[in-house]
Every structure is written in structure tokens, then in C-alpha cells.
Design a protein around this motif. Structure first.
Motif, PDB file in Angstrom:
ATOM      1  N   GLU A   1      -5.706   0.818   2.242  1.00 53.97           N
ATOM      2  CA  GLU A   1      -4.716   1.390   3.156  1.00 53.97           C
ATOM      3  C   GLU A   1      -3.639   2.197   2.442  1.00 53.97           C
ATOM      4  O   GLU A   1      -2.488   2.258   2.861  1.00 53.97           O
ATOM      5  CB  GLU A   1      -4.091   0.296   4.035  1.00 53.97           C
ATOM      6  N   VAL A   2      -4.034   2.790   1.342  1.00 52.01           N
ATOM      7  CA  VAL A   2      -3.104   3.629   0.589  1.00 52.01           C
ATOM      8  C   VAL A   2      -3.127   5.037   1.191  1.00 52.01           C
ATOM      9  O   VAL A   2      -4.188   5.639   1.306  1.00 52.01           O
ATOM     10  CB  VAL A   2      -3.523   3.702  -0.897  1.00 52.01           C
ATOM     11  N   PRO A   3      -1.989   5.584   1.614  1.00 54.39           N
ATOM     12  CA  PRO A   3      -2.003   6.916   2.237  1.00 54.39           C
ATOM     13  C   PRO A   3      -1.708   8.067   1.277  1.00 54.39           C
ATOM     14  O   PRO A   3      -1.914   9.223   1.605  1.00 54.39           O
ATOM     15  CB  PRO A   3      -0.868   6.808   3.256  1.00 54.39           C
ATOM     16  N   HIS A   4      -1.213   7.742   0.073  1.00 57.94           N
ATOM     17  CA  HIS A   4      -0.744   8.819  -0.811  1.00 57.94           C
ATOM     18  C   HIS A   4      -1.848   9.289  -1.749  1.00 57.94           C
ATOM     19  O   HIS A   4      -2.045   8.732  -2.825  1.00 57.94           O
ATOM     20  CB  HIS A   4       0.454   8.346  -1.651  1.00 57.94           C
ATOM     21  N   LEU A   5      -2.585  10.300  -1.319  1.00 55.58           N
ATOM     22  CA  LEU A   5      -3.660  10.841  -2.142  1.00 55.58           C
ATOM     23  C   LEU A   5      -3.414  12.328  -2.301  1.00 55.58           C
ATOM     24  O   LEU A   5      -2.955  12.984  -1.379  1.00 55.58           O
ATOM     25  CB  LEU A   5      -5.012  10.684  -1.442  1.00 55.58           C
ATOM     26  N   ASP A   6      -3.751  12.869  -3.443  1.00 54.87           N
ATOM     27  CA  ASP A   6      -3.763  14.329  -3.537  1.00 54.87           C
ATOM     28  C   ASP A   6      -4.673  14.766  -4.671  1.00 54.87           C
ATOM     29  O   ASP A   6      -4.725  14.135  -5.724  1.00 54.87           O
ATOM     30  CB  ASP A   6      -2.357  14.904  -3.735  1.00 54.87           C
ATOM     31  N   CYS A   7      -5.444  15.827  -4.418  1.00 50.95           N
ATOM     32  CA  CYS A   7      -6.297  16.373  -5.464  1.00 50.95           C
ATOM     33  C   CYS A   7      -5.685  17.655  -6.010  1.00 50.95           C
ATOM     34  O   CYS A   7      -6.313  18.382  -6.750  1.00 50.95           O
ATOM     35  CB  CYS A   7      -7.700  16.639  -4.923  1.00 50.95           C
TER      36      CYS A   7
ATOM     37  N   ALA B   1       0.809  -1.222   0.000  1.00 53.05           N
ATOM     38  CA  ALA B   1       0.000   0.000   0.000  1.00 53.05           C
ATOM     39  C   ALA B   1       0.839   1.266   0.000  1.00 53.05           C
ATOM     40  O   ALA B   1       0.430   2.302  -0.527  1.00 53.05           O
ATOM     41  CB  ALA B   1      -0.951  -0.011   1.194  1.00 53.05           C
ATOM     42  N   GLU B   2       2.028   1.213   0.581  1.00 52.03           N
ATOM     43  CA  GLU B   2       2.856   2.432   0.619  1.00 52.03           C
ATOM     44  C   GLU B   2       3.432   2.748  -0.747  1.00 52.03           C
ATOM     45  O   GLU B   2       4.058   3.781  -0.936  1.00 52.03           O
ATOM     46  CB  GLU B   2       4.034   2.312   1.595  1.00 52.03           C
ATOM     47  N   ARG B   3       3.278   1.807  -1.678  1.00 56.12           N
ATOM     48  CA  ARG B   3       3.840   2.050  -3.003  1.00 56.12           C
ATOM     49  C   ARG B   3       2.738   2.284  -4.037  1.00 56.12           C
ATOM     50  O   ARG B   3       2.928   2.062  -5.227  1.00 56.12           O
ATOM     51  CB  ARG B   3       4.747   0.880  -3.392  1.00 56.12           C
ATOM     52  N   VAL B   4       1.575   2.733  -3.538  1.00 58.22           N
ATOM     53  CA  VAL B   4       0.450   3.046  -4.417  1.00 58.22           C
ATOM     54  C   VAL B   4       0.042   4.503  -4.138  1.00 58.22           C
ATOM     55  O   VAL B   4       0.115   4.945  -2.994  1.00 58.22           O
ATOM     56  CB  VAL B   4      -0.748   2.108  -4.142  1.00 58.22           C
ATOM     57  N   ALA B   5      -0.352   5.230  -5.187  1.00 52.54           N
ATOM     58  CA  ALA B   5      -0.772   6.618  -4.993  1.00 52.54           C
ATOM     59  C   ALA B   5      -1.930   6.937  -5.927  1.00 52.54           C
ATOM     60  O   ALA B   5      -2.104   6.280  -6.958  1.00 52.54           O
ATOM     61  CB  ALA B   5       0.383   7.573  -5.267  1.00 52.54           C
ATOM     62  N   ALA B   6      -2.710   7.925  -5.551  1.00 56.68           N
ATOM     63  CA  ALA B   6      -3.809   8.369  -6.424  1.00 56.68           C
ATOM     64  C   ALA B   6      -3.831   9.886  -6.492  1.00 56.68           C
ATOM     65  O   ALA B   6      -3.689  10.567  -5.479  1.00 56.68           O
ATOM     66  CB  ALA B   6      -5.147   7.849  -5.889  1.00 56.68           C
ATOM     67  N   LEU B   7      -3.993  10.376  -7.710  1.00 54.22           N
ATOM     68  CA  LEU B   7      -4.079  11.823  -7.925  1.00 54.22           C
ATOM     69  C   LEU B   7      -5.394  12.129  -8.635  1.00 54.22           C
ATOM     70  O   LEU B   7      -5.763  11.440  -9.587  1.00 54.22           O
ATOM     71  CB  LEU B   7      -2.925  12.297  -8.813  1.00 54.22           C
TER      72      LEU B   7
ATOM     73  N   LYS C   1      10.111   4.314  -6.477  1.00 54.18           N
ATOM     74  CA  LYS C   1       9.545   3.858  -5.205  1.00 54.18           C
ATOM     75  C   LYS C   1       8.016   3.829  -5.204  1.00 54.18           C
ATOM     76  O   LYS C   1       7.397   3.623  -4.179  1.00 54.18           O
ATOM     77  CB  LYS C   1      10.062   4.756  -4.067  1.00 54.18           C
ATOM     78  N   MET C   2       7.422   4.093  -6.346  1.00 52.04           N
ATOM     79  CA  MET C   2       5.962   4.066  -6.433  1.00 52.04           C
ATOM     80  C   MET C   2       5.619   3.022  -7.502  1.00 52.04           C
ATOM     81  O   MET C   2       6.062   3.136  -8.639  1.00 52.04           O
ATOM     82  CB  MET C   2       5.491   5.455  -6.854  1.00 52.04           C
TER      83      MET C   2
ATOM     84  N   PRO D   1      -3.099  13.974   1.210  1.00 43.72           N
ATOM     85  CA  PRO D   1      -2.259  12.959   1.841  1.00 43.72           C
ATOM     86  C   PRO D   1      -2.805  12.566   3.210  1.00 43.72           C
ATOM     87  O   PRO D   1      -3.118  13.425   4.024  1.00 43.72           O
ATOM     88  CB  PRO D   1      -0.906  13.655   1.975  1.00 43.72           C
ATOM     89  N   GLN D   2      -2.934  11.275   3.431  1.00 35.29           N
ATOM     90  CA  GLN D   2      -3.380  10.771   4.724  1.00 35.29           C
ATOM     91  C   GLN D   2      -2.143  10.682   5.634  1.00 35.29           C
ATOM     92  O   GLN D   2      -1.055  11.068   5.228  1.00 35.29           O
ATOM     93  CB  GLN D   2      -4.037   9.408   4.541  1.00 35.29           C
ATOM     94  N   ALA D   3      -2.347  10.193   6.835  1.00 40.80           N
ATOM     95  CA  ALA D   3      -1.221  10.137   7.774  1.00 40.80           C
ATOM     96  C   ALA D   3      -0.013   9.474   7.112  1.00 40.80           C
ATOM     97  O   ALA D   3      -0.135   8.392   6.544  1.00 40.80           O
ATOM     98  CB  ALA D   3      -1.643   9.360   9.019  1.00 40.80           C
TER      99      ALA D   3
END
Ligand code: SF4
Ligand code: FES
Lengths: 198, 685
Positions: free
Chosen positions: B331-337, B304-310, B514-515, B496-498
Motif C-alpha cells: 500500500e505504498v503510494p509514492h512511486l516514480d520512475c 506505508a505513507e512513509r515508504v517510497a520507491a524510485l 517524513k520518509m 505516483p499512485q493516488a
């Protein structure tokens, strides 16, 4: 008269005209300098062989800090502004009722025939343009024409032809009545206040 | 408040209202042409004549202030005769070419000639003809039809602030036009077509494409910027034929910009109409199950730490909410709009919205712009500032790149140090702000999207507090967002979540390998090269930058093809409505995410949009206040920190092309070549 104005070329006031323009602008209150648009356009036209290219209108607009469109509106509204080149002598024949009754048609015909141009046209040598205009305010001395800044009154086809000849040859004809009448006094001499001396 | 009698009924109207407005207030129609309620009143067409007792002649009601004791008749024989006469004169030089005129069916002249004119013409003489004018790619002219109401001239002067139209020559020879002055340079020029009451100015891109009675009308909102202009989408069959403004005095009044209006021809081009998968380096058509399976397989192996959504700029709240829930389930924490890379603080809503509201601009008496060119980033916000400026008594200053904003403003400086100077009273504008009753600051993406955006945000807050911009009755701290999805995304918490990374961090991680998986929900404005070897899922509607880089493409719906909530820069949620169907196999975005969630074994708990919305509003109640403004509580936001010295850069290099739709729009391309080329010698981008 082309709607787009004549081709672009550069225009700036000569130093003397620029200082004249500044004097004119200074006559108006601060923030009201746009009121100077008419005299400035006139100055520009005089500097530019009696016609206003678009570049001159743009220049005046910039000088007065107004949108060019507002200057175009003014310049195209007044028929005294020429939007295309005119001859060295701009002959404006008055054709409103008093002049018309007194034979302005003959004056127009004389001009056109003698110069070989139609109305609104300029002779090939660039010396004359003939136009018809509405009342120029010299009705008492009808018929009359205005050539550049001067009025020539009490015309006949013959005196009109002579006027053209004089101008063509660079002579300076006398302005005003061509029959020798003084101002707009009655043609056959005074009819009132006779016997009084001034 | 004057009381007057109209057609035998008494009415009380606001002081300063005209007789015409009084009639309208009573529901009495008074025909008119030159009068437009958003423009100045020349009272020149004479169509609005009414009879007022004790006046000998009919009077133009649009220019006549309603006065106490007036007795007005709008249907007396005198009025009817006067109207017929005016109409006859108006039609003398009008070509009466309705069958070949695009205005036909929605023409004030046509309607009013039928309703108030005579049934035949007595005019047998020759009509005058007027040469057409070249006004650029948006406005087509047939000037013989012009009735010289001067609405277009006044619009260009007053609303657009680009005085390029006028009346030249005079009397019989009067012509409305630009005197050969090249294309109109206003971003609002399309509105000229709306204000022209006849067929003299019509839409060039829409010329001869449809008749108004063939069109299906859908009331919706625009997504080309964050203003949230209210629009009407006119469709025929499954095709968007045109977009028109809808009146909303709180937002766009009666206007929209040319991108909002005309980028819609891009909706037909380069559409993603079926899923694709990258096989051996090439994108190949795939079925939905294949695409979902491929994604599920990657998500299963990646931690999950290697997944992101924009999330991109045109995305509706529902799909962002659904994607966020799916990502959290994984449980992916890397989000950004914020694909522009902004990192400002969004813990306080007041810190990222336009708190005063757009209509609030009309109360302001001093405005400071920081890092924004509102003319490009929110054209209708700029139009509102201009409207306020026209009324007099407004001073505007800007800190940022120099720009022509259509109203005078003083540029205090180009870099953040000017903000500090102002706070310390080292610039004269500080006095203006202190003396102002309702001072306002508008902070744009040019400031907030910088790496030091959070510090700039804190600095702007300090400035707002220092100059008393925030009081119980007034909040002049305004952020001009530039993307339609932004405030919604921030409200939903698509951030971004925690321990999660934001856009910059995600790209950084992806470029260094790393992603593993990056989910782009309509995100096209990032540097795709920096995605490294990541497996890229692109969900969106156009084959733009994101789709070119993608490993799997999920074809979604454009804003005209789905129901969706958008929250504008004021924080006002509004509903966009579906006007057509997405092409081919493309689907509404929330449905795609819902279907994918099932494949990856994290089924989202809703089957209908209504259920989804209920969840969304439960999680984020402000979004439930449809169409309304919710006052945001003022509390500290931003992070004190070092502010860089670099000057603010303009964020929009090319107004006409800012997103996947406008980038493929042929009309926008024409605007770029015909209008922009004049001021920007080097084509942007
Ligand atoms: S072009 Fe249209 S809006 Fe402009 S003056 Fe003519 S009729 Fe009025
Ligand atoms: S609407 Fe009143 S004069 Fe035109």
C-alpha cells in the motif's frame, strides 16, 4: 614534408589581400564560394614567403566556410603549394623526358653542387631551394627551370651557374631563353614562311 | 522499374537501383570495398566489376544504374580475371600482416582475397609504408593497411557530420587521415571501425583482446539512452569483450554511438557482487537472508505513507513491474520512475513517446527542437535528422541551449517564451511550420523535467495542434526521452499512485524526515544528500552514488546479464538478452524483488520470468507488441499552467558519463580527457 603541416602560427590576410580575396570570391555564384579555394591559397602563399602554414589553410577554410580538412586536401594535392618554408628563390628543375634528353641531369647537378644542397633542401642563408619537378610545358626550350614565377630556358650548366650567381647577388637576370632565342622559335632561325614579312 | 537479366535470370528492380544492388537482391554476391549501402557511392575501388553485354570493358556495378534490357554476367571469365587483377593491385601496397591484425577473421579484404584473388603474388618490389594517425581514444590506426576506399572519409562527412578525415597528398603518396588534427570529435566515431573494410581502422580499447571466432554472440538492445539501439554483445567466457551494432533500419540503421559501444568496459569495475548492510555507519558484507530480514524489519515498522520507491534509468520493465506490485501490496503510494524529477502528464501515451517513430524523421520537412540536444540525448535520432537534412529540403529550428548538432539549424530562442511567440506567429519559423507537409516537434528532457514540465507539455501540444502536426496519417509530436527505462516505467505506471508523491516530493519529504524507507531500484541520478535520515535500500549493479548512500545493498544484474524488456522512446518494446552472468552473488533484478516479497510476507504471484511477463503484458498490453510500434491515441494531455521564464538548460553535461556503467568505464574516462577537454575547459560535474 610533414603530414601534420608546419607549426601553428597566426595568419590573416593583409588588408589589400583581403580585398583581393573578396573580389575573387565574388566571381563565384552565391553558395559556391568554396570554388575560390585555389586562388585564395595562392594568395596566402604569396603573402607568406611562398609557403603555406597550417594556420593559413585554416584561415582560408574559415573565410570560405568550408571544413579545414577539405582545404588540407586541396593544398596537399597540388605540388605548387609549399607546405614548409622554402628559400627566397625556389628553383624547380624540370626533369621530364624532353628536358632530360637535353641534359636536365647536368642542370640539377650544377644547382646542387653550386649551392651545396640536396634536392628538396634549402641553403643555409635561406636564399635557394632546389627541387625537381615534372613537365612545366616549355619543352621546346629544354632544359629549363622555373624560379619562383619565372621560366629560364635553353640552359647549360654554365648559364645555370651564372643565373644562380646573379640571383645570389640580387641582380635580376633576364627571363626566358638564356641563348637569346625569341620565344620558342627554332634555334637556328626560321625554317618556314621565310621571305614573308609580317 | 527496370528489368534486367543477371546470369541468365530476369529480375525487376526499383528505379534507381544499381546493378550491384540488383545482384544482391538476387542473392548474388558481388565483392566490393568502397560501396557501403548507407554511404554515397564513389565507385573507386573497382572490386565490383561485372560484365555487361555490349560494353567493351568490365564495369563497376556499384555505380551503374540498372537499366531495362541490360544483360549482366557476374561469373564470366572476364569478370573473374578482372577481379583477380583488381585484387592484385589492391594488395600491392598492403602489408599482408593478417596474423598480427585485429581485423583478421572479420576482414573484407582477407575474405575477398581468399575468394576472388590469386593464390600468389607477382609483386616483388618494395611496398610503401604510411605513418599511423592519432585519432583519439576510440580508433586505432595502422595506415599501411589502408586501401583508400574512403568509406571512413564519407562516414565522417555524411553520417557523423564531423568532416575531420580526408585524403591528403596524392597519387602514390595519398594518405587517409586527419592531417594531424587531434582526436575525432564525433560521438559516432566507433562506427569507423565497422565501416573500414580492412584493418586500417580498428578498435583501440579492444586492441588485441580477442579473435572473432572465440566470441559468443548475443543479440540485444542498448540502454545507454532511450533510443534502444540494436546491439550484438560479444562475450568470451563470462566477460563482455565488445559491443557492436546490429542493423535495424527503423532505429539505429547500422550505427551505434561510442558510449553504447565502449562503456562496456565499465561492466567489470566497481560491481556490487554481494549484499551489504550498514552496521555502525559502515557498509559490511551480508548474506541475502540478512539483507532481506533487515529490509522486512524496517518495512514492518514504517507506515506505508512513509515508504517510497524510485526506479532508475537502466532498469528493465520486469523488475519495475515486480517492484510496483510489491509496493502496491504494501500500500505504498509514492512511486516514480522519473528520477530527473519530471512531473509531466502521462495519462496519454502520445504525450510521452516519439510518435512519428525514428524512421518517421525521414518524412519530416520542418523540425522544431524544444529543450533538447539530440546529439547527446539520442545520438542516433540526431544522426537520422542529419540524414534527412542531407537529402535536402529540411529546415530545423531549436528553442533551447545553443549546440552544434552537425546540421544547420536556427536557434529561435532559449526560453519557453519563444514557444508562445511561435504559436502566435511572431517568428518566421511559424511560416515554415505552416507550409510544411510533415512538420515535427521534438521535446526533450530539458523541457519536460523542469518543475513546469506539465505546462510545457501542454504548450508543446498546443503548438503541435496549431501547426497541424497531428493528423490521421502523421503524428509529428515527439518526445525524446533520455533514459532507457523511462517509457517502460510510464507504461507500467511506475508513477505516483493516488495521493502519492513524485520524485521531487519524495526527496522533499525525505529531507525533512517524513520518509522512513526509500527503495532505489538502480536510481543513482538523484541528490543523495536529500534523502535525509531515510533507510535507503539500493538495488543495482554498480557501486555508484546510490550504493554509497545505501543502508542495504541488493546486488543486481547489469543489462548484459539479464533478459529484460526495454521500451524505447518511440514506445517500441524490445528484448535485451542475457549474455553473461551477474558477478558473485548478484542476481537478476526481478528475482531479487520476488525473493524479497516472500520475506516481507507479500509473495508475488510468479516464479518464472515467463509468468511475470504474462502478468506484465496482461496489465500493460502495449509492452507485448515486441519490436513493433503501437500508434498512440491522440487526446488532451499536459496541464495548462504558468510557464517559468528561465531558459532551457542542457540536460547532459557530459555525454560520455551519464550512468553508473559509463561513469566507471576507463574508455569513457579517456574520451572525457582526450576529446571533451578540448571543447569544455572546465570538466563537467
Ligand atoms: S582507413 Fe579504412 S575505411 Fe578509411 S580509406 Fe582506408 S581502408 Fe577505407
Ligand atoms: S564497390 Fe564498386 S568501385 Fe568500389
Amino acid at each position: 614534408m610533414s603530414a601534420a603541416g608546419q607549426a601553428k602560427e597566426d595568419f590573416t590576410f593583409t588588408p589589400e589581400n583581403l580585398s583581393r580575396a573578396k573580389t575573387i570570391i565574388a566571381k563565384y555564384p552565391e553558395g559556391r564560394q568554396q570554388s575560390a579555394v585555389l586562388p585564395l591559397l595562392d594568395l596566402a602563399q604569396r603573402q607568406n614567403a611562398n609557403w603555406l602554414p597550417r594556420a593559413a589553410m585554416d584561415y582560408v577554410a574559415a573565410l570560405l566556410d568550408m571544413p579545414p580538412m577539405r582545404v588540407y586536401e586541396v593544398a596537399t594535392f597540388y605540388t605548387m603549394f609549399n607546405l614548409a618554408p622554402v628559400g627566397a628563390n625556389l628553383v624547380q628543375v624540370c626533369r621530364t623526358t624532353p628536358c632530360w634528353l637535353r641534359g636536365s641531369d647536368d642542370i640539377t647537378r650544377t644547382c646542387c653542387q653550386k649551392l651545396g644542397v640536396g634536392l628538396g633542401e634549402t641553403t643555409a642563408d635561406g636564399k635557394f631551394t632546389v627541387k625537381e619537378v615534372e613537365c612545366l610545358g616549355a619543352c621546346a626550350n629544354a632544359p629549363m627551370v622555373q624560379i619562383n614565377d619565372d621560366f629560364y630556358e635553353d640552359l647549360t650548366p654554365e648559364s645555370m651557374a651564372k643565373l644562380i650567381d646573379d640571383l645570389a647577388e640580387g641582380r635580376k637576370p633576364s627571363v626566358g631563353s638564356q641563348t637569346g632565342r625569341r620565344g620558342s622559335c627554332a634555334q637556328d632561325g626560321a625554317t618556314t614562311l621565310r621571305g614573308k614579312t609580317s | 522499374m527496370p528489368k534486367l537479366i543477371i546470369n541468365g535470370h530476369e529480375i525487376e528492380v526499383a528505379a534507381g537501383a544499381s546493378v550491384l544492388q540488383a545482384c544482391e537482391q538476387m542473392g548474388i554476391e558481388v565483392p566490393h570495398f568502397c560501396y557501403h549501402d548507407k554511404l554515397s557511392v564513389p565507385a573507386s575501388c573497382r572490386m565490383c566489376l561485372v560484365e555487361v553485354e555490349k560494353t567493351p570493358k568490365p564495369v563497376a556495378s556499384c555505380g551503374l544504374p540498372a537499366a531495362d534490357g541490360m544483360v549482366v554476367h557476374t561469373d564470366s571469365p572476364m569478370v573473374l580475371k578482372a577481379r583477380r587483377g583488381v585484387m592484385e593491385l589492391l594488395l600491392i601496397n598492403h602489408p599482408l600482416d593478417c596474423p598480427i591484425c585485429d581485423q583478421g577473421g572479420e576482414c573484407d579484404l582477407q575474405d575477398q582475397a581468399v575468394a576472388y584473388g590469386s593464390d600468389h603474388s607477382r609483386y616483388a618490389e618494395a611496398k610503401r609504408a604510411v605513418a599511423d594517425k592519432e585519432l583519439g581514444p576510440i580508433v586505432k590506426t595502422v595506415m599501411t593497411r589502408c586501401i583508400h576506399c574512403t568509406r571512413c572519409v564519407r562516414f565522417a562527412d555524411e553520417i557523423a557530420g564531423t568532416p575531420e578525415l580526408g585524403g591528403v597528398f596524392r597519387g602514390e603518396h595519398l594518405e587517409i587521415g586527419n592531417f594531424g588534427g587531434g582526436p575525432l570529435t564525433s560521438e559516432l566515431s566507433g562506427n569507423l571501425v565497422d565501416v573500414c573494410p580492412v584493418g586500417a581502422l580498428t578498435s583501440k580499447p579492444y586492441a588485441f583482446r580477442a579473435r572473432p571466432w572465440e566470441l559468443q554472440k548475443t543479440e540485444s538492445v542498448d540502454v545507454m539512452d532511450a533510443v534502444g539501439c540494436n546491439i550484438r554483445i560479444d562475450t568470451r567466457g563470462n566477460e563482455v569483450m565488445r559491443i557492436l551494432p546490429r542493423l535495424n533500419d527503423d532505429i539505429n540503421e547500422a550505427w551505434i554511438n561510442d558510449k553504447t559501444r565502449h562503456a562496456c568496459d565499465g561492466l567489470k569495475l566497481q560491481r556490487l557482487d554481494q549484499p551489504y548492510m550498514r552496521v555502525d555507519g559502515k557498509l559490511r558484507p551480508a548474506s541475502w537472508p540478512e539483507a532481506f530480514a533487515a529490509i522486512a524489519a524496517r518495512l514492518k515498522t514504517a507506515s506505508a505513507e512513509r515508504v517510497a520507491a524510485l526506479a532508475g534509468d537502466l532498469v528493465d520493465c520486469e523488475s519495475m513491474f515486480a517492484l510496483k506490485q510489491l509496493m502496491l501490496a504494501l500500500e505504498v503510494p509514492h512511486l516514480d520512475c522519473r528520477q530527473d524529477g519530471a512531473t509531466y502528464d502521462m495519462t496519454a501515451r502520445a504525450g510521452y513517446i516519439f510518435n512519428s517513430g525514428i524512421a518517421g524523421i525521414e518524412q519530416a520537412d520542418a523540425i522544431l527542437l524544444i529543450g533538447t540536444n539530440p546529439r547527446h540525448e539520442g545520438t542516433l535520432v540526431n544522426a537520422r535528422i542529419r540524414k534527412r537534412w542531407l537529402r535536402g529540403g529540411l529546415r530545423v529550428a531549436s528553442i533551447g541551449a545553443a549546440a552544434d548538432l552537425t546540421y544547420p539549424h536556427r536557434r529561435i530562442g532559449g526560453s519557453p517564451s519563444a514557444i508562445r511567440d511561435l504559436i502566435n506567429g511572431r517568428d518566421a519559423f511559424a511560416k515554415t511550420l505552416l507550409a510544411a507537409k510533415n512538420p515535427m516537434v521534438i521535446v526533450g528532457a530539458g523541457a519536460l523535467a523542469r518543475p513546469d514540465g506539465a505546462a510545457l507539455q501542454a504548450l508543446a501540444r498546443e503548438l503541435a495542434e496549431k501547426f497541424n502536426m497531428v493528423r490521421p496519417d502523421w503524428n509529428g509530436f515527439n518526445v525524446l526521452q533520455r533514459a532507457a527505462s523511462r517509457v517502460g516505467g510510464l507504461d507500467i505506471g511506475f508513477v505516483p499512485q493516488a495521493y502519492g508523491l513524485g520524485t521531487r516530493g519524495i526527496l522533499e519529504a525525505a529531507s525533512s524526515g517524513k520518509m522512513e524507507v526509500v527503495y532505489l531500484l538502480g536510481a543513482d541520478e538523484i541528490d543523495m544528500d536529500r534523502l535525509g535520515n531515510a533507510f535507503v535500500i539500493y538495488q543495482g549493479h554498480h557501486g555508484d552514488k546510490g550504493a554509497h548512500r545505501a543502508d542495504v545493498i541488493l546486488p543486481g544484474a547489469a543489462y548484459t546479464e539479464k533478459d529484460g524488456i526495454y521500451v524505447n522512446t518511440e514506445g517500441r518494446p524490445q528484448l535485451a538478452k542475457q549474455a553473461t552472468f551477474p558477478p558473485g552473488e548478484a542476481r537478476e533484478d526481478w528475482k531479487i524483488i520476488r525473493a524479497l516479497s516472500e520475506t516481507v510476507g507479500k509473495t508475488l504471484p510468479y516464479d518464472t520470468l515467463t509468468q511475470l511477463r504474462a502478468r506484465l503484458i496482461e496489465a500493460c498490453p502495449v509492452i507485448g507488441a515486441m519490436g513493433r510500434l503501437t500508434k498512440a491515441e491522440w487526446k488532451p494531455f499536459g496541464h495548462a499552467g504558468q510557464v517559468a521564464v528561465q531558459p532551457f538548460e542542457p540536460v547532459i553535461a557530459n555525454f560520455y558519463m551519464t550512468d553508473p556503467i559509463s561513469r566507471v568505464s576507463p574508455t569513457m574516462a579517456k574520451c572525457v580527457t582526450e576529446i571533451q577537454r578540448r571543447d569544455v575547459p572546465e570538466a563537467a560535474e
